[in-house]
Design a protein around this motif. Structure first.
Motif, mmCIF file in Angstrom:
data_model
loop_
_atom_site.group_PDB
_atom_site.id
_atom_site.type_symbol
_atom_site.label_atom_id
_atom_site.label_comp_id
_atom_site.label_asym_id
_atom_site.label_seq_id
_atom_site.Cartn_x
_atom_site.Cartn_y
_atom_site.Cartn_z
ATOM 1 N N TRP A 2 63.681 35.986 -0.885
ATOM 2 C CA TRP A 2 64.168 37.317 -0.548
ATOM 3 C C TRP A 2 64.918 37.908 -1.724
ATOM 4 C CZ3 TRP A 2 64.391 32.976 2.352
ATOM 5 C CH2 TRP A 2 63.768 32.987 3.623
ATOM 6 N N THR A 3 65.096 39.208 -1.711
ATOM 7 C CA THR A 3 65.976 39.864 -2.662
ATOM 8 C C THR A 3 67.288 40.125 -1.958
ATOM 9 O OG1 THR A 3 64.128 40.913 -3.830
ATOM 10 C CG2 THR A 3 66.309 41.877 -4.120
ATOM 11 N N GLU A 5 71.401 41.398 -2.272
ATOM 12 C CA GLU A 5 72.346 42.181 -3.064
ATOM 13 C C GLU A 5 73.696 42.208 -2.379
ATOM 14 O OE1 GLU A 5 71.012 46.073 -4.029
ATOM 15 O OE2 GLU A 5 72.821 46.601 -5.140
ATOM 16 N N GLN A 26 62.853 42.841 0.813
ATOM 17 C CA GLN A 26 61.632 42.090 0.486
ATOM 18 C C GLN A 26 61.625 40.774 1.243
ATOM 19 O OE1 GLN A 26 61.258 41.786 -3.755
ATOM 20 N NE2 GLN A 26 61.242 43.991 -4.044
ATOM 21 N N SER A 110 67.134 31.452 -2.473
ATOM 22 C CA SER A 110 67.228 32.869 -2.819
ATOM 23 C C SER A 110 68.707 33.187 -3.020
ATOM 24 C CB SER A 110 66.641 33.754 -1.717
ATOM 25 O OG SER A 110 65.256 33.560 -1.598
#
Length: 121
Positions: A2-3, A5, A26, A110
């Motif tokens: 995954w992305t 943030e 994502q 991730s």
């Protein structure tokens, strides 16, 4: 993978509170475990809190009773509420995830880029 943030970091004084947020994008379908880790330069990373796909929640002894992790599956967000912050909480905080049902079964694969939390005395 995954992305991820992170957001919400920043300088705070000891005794105050701070909330960190992590947005996942994502995302690939499936159950996943997510959590927060922190690291100080030159020291080993510490897993601070984790929430499993099954709802299990775990905390490091160093933060137990002072932090709360929560997840909004629909919004793909992960939150870490930190209270009574101490100078020793100073670190870079990272959001992390792995496809697993429970915390501690697989290492995270991730990672976000991190958000700094300096705590002054």
């Amino acid at each position: 993978h995954w992305t991820l943030e992170e957001s919400g970091g920043g300088s705070v004084e000891a005794g105050t509170s701070l909330t960190l947020s992590c947005l996942a994008t994502q995302i690939t379908p499936g159950d996943y475990t997510s959590g927060w880790s922190r690291q100080v330069a030159g020291k080993e990373r510490e897993d601070v809190a984790c929430v499993g796909a099954d709802g299990q929640v775990t905390y490091a002894d160093s933060v137990k009773g002072r932090v709360t992790i929560s997840r909004d599956v629909a919004k793909h967000t992960l939150t870490l509420q930190m209270n009574d912050l101490r100078p020793e909480d100073t670190a870079m905080y990272y959001c992390a995830a792995v496809r697993a049902r429970r915390c501690g079964t697989l290492p995270y694969n991730s990672w976000g880029r991190g958000t700094p939390v300096p705590v002054s005395s």
